[in-house]
Design an enzyme around this catalytic site. Structure first.
Site, PDB file in Angstrom:
ATOM      1  N   VAL A  57      91.090  42.698  -3.378  1.00 19.21           N
ATOM      2  CA  VAL A  57      89.776  43.096  -2.887  1.00 19.21           C
ATOM      3  C   VAL A  57      89.127  44.056  -3.879  1.00 19.21           C
ATOM      4  O   VAL A  57      89.208  45.257  -3.723  1.00 19.21           O
ATOM      5  CB  VAL A  57      89.880  43.770  -1.500  1.00 19.21           C
ATOM      6  CG1 VAL A  57      88.495  44.138  -0.986  1.00 19.21           C
ATOM      7  CG2 VAL A  57      90.575  42.834  -0.532  1.00 19.21           C
ATOM      8  N   PRO A  58      88.545  43.513  -4.916  1.00 18.12           N
ATOM      9  CA  PRO A  58      87.935  44.332  -5.965  1.00 18.12           C
ATOM     10  C   PRO A  58      86.626  44.947  -5.481  1.00 18.12           C
ATOM     11  O   PRO A  58      85.547  44.473  -5.784  1.00 18.12           O
ATOM     12  CB  PRO A  58      87.694  43.331  -7.097  1.00 18.12           C
ATOM     13  CG  PRO A  58      87.525  42.011  -6.402  1.00 18.12           C
ATOM     14  CD  PRO A  58      88.320  42.079  -5.125  1.00 18.12           C
ATOM     15  N   CYS A  59      86.745  46.013  -4.752  1.00 15.15           N
ATOM     16  CA  CYS A  59      85.560  46.657  -4.198  1.00 15.15           C
ATOM     17  C   CYS A  59      84.658  47.141  -5.326  1.00 15.15           C
ATOM     18  O   CYS A  59      83.453  47.247  -5.171  1.00 15.15           O
ATOM     19  CB  CYS A  59      85.968  47.828  -3.321  1.00 15.15           C
ATOM     20  SG  CYS A  59      87.370  48.739  -3.960  1.00 15.15           S
ATOM     21  N   HIS A  60      85.262  47.436  -6.469  1.00 15.55           N
ATOM     22  CA  HIS A  60      84.465  47.926  -7.592  1.00 15.55           C
ATOM     23  C   HIS A  60      83.554  46.831  -8.133  1.00 15.55           C
ATOM     24  O   HIS A  60      82.628  47.085  -8.860  1.00 15.55           O
ATOM     25  CB  HIS A  60      85.397  48.443  -8.684  1.00 15.55           C
ATOM     26  CG  HIS A  60      86.364  47.416  -9.162  1.00 15.55           C
ATOM     27  ND1 HIS A  60      87.628  47.274  -8.622  1.00 15.55           N
ATOM     28  CD2 HIS A  60      86.247  46.474 -10.107  1.00 15.55           C
ATOM     29  CE1 HIS A  60      88.228  46.277  -9.251  1.00 15.55           C
ATOM     30  NE2 HIS A  60      87.421  45.762 -10.149  1.00 15.55           N
ATOM     31  N   VAL A  62      81.844  45.029  -6.258  1.00 17.97           N
ATOM     32  CA  VAL A  62      80.716  44.952  -5.325  1.00 17.97           C
ATOM     33  C   VAL A  62      79.705  46.043  -5.670  1.00 17.97           C
ATOM     34  O   VAL A  62      80.060  47.201  -5.819  1.00 17.97           O
ATOM     35  CB  VAL A  62      81.205  45.140  -3.881  1.00 17.97           C
ATOM     36  CG1 VAL A  62      80.053  44.975  -2.910  1.00 17.97           C
ATOM     37  CG2 VAL A  62      82.306  44.150  -3.570  1.00 17.97           C
TER      38      VAL A  62
END
Length: 112
Positions: A57-60, A62
Site C-alpha cells: 500500500v504505497p500511500c506515498h 497517493v
DNA sequence: GCTTTGACTCTCG
DNA sequence: TCGAGAGCCAAAG
C-alpha cells in the site's frame, strides 16, 4: 490476494486499487475514491493512515487532486521528515517533485 | 444507533 | 494568487 484481513470493505478496496498502481505512477485520493465507487475522499485518506500493509500500500504514491504531495492536511510535507522520505521514494520511482508539486503530474497519473 | 473526526476536494472572497 | 468555509462519505467512539 488476501490483503483484506479484517479491515473494512472500503479500505480493502482502496488497498487493492492502490496495489494496482504501477511503479513510476501516482494516483489521487479522488481517483481512488471514484475507482472504489464512492466519493469518500476522506475515507481514502483514513485508509492510508490505517494502512497495515506498508509495501503493498504505497500511500506515498497517493497525492492530492491538484498534483501536490499533500501528505496530510495542515502538515508541512517538507517539514515532516517522514513525508519527505516518501517524496524521496517517489523521486527514485522516476517521479519528479518540484516545489512539493509533482512534475508532469497528469502524465504519471494512473487511470483506473 | 447517534455523534465526532478525518493523509480530501471544491467554491467563494 | 492565497485564504477560509462548506460539502461529502465512511470509520471509529
Amino acid at each position: 490476494m488476501k490483503i483484506l484481513d479484517h479491515v473494512p470493505k472500503f479500505h480493502a478496496k482502496i488497498y487493492s486499487l492502490l496495489k494496482k498502481v504501477p511503479k513510476g505512477k501516482v494516483t489521487t485520493y479522488k481517483a481512488l475514491a471514484e475507482a472504489a465507487g464512492t466519493k469518500a475522499y476522506r475515507a481514502v485518506g483514513q485508509a492510508m493512515k490505517c494502512n497495515p500493509y506498508a509495501p503493498i500500500v504505497p500511500c506515498h504514491r497517493v497525492v492530492a487532486a491538484d498534483g501536490s504531495i499533500g501528505g496530510f492536511q495542515g502538515t508541512k510535507n517538507t517539514g515532516s521528515k517522514e513525508i519527505r522520505k516518501k517524496i524521496s521514494m517517489l523521486k527514485k520511482e522516476r517521479i519528479k517533485i518540484k516545489n512539493n508539486r509533482i512534475v508532469d503530474f497528469e502524465k504519471i497519473l494512473f487511470g483506473f
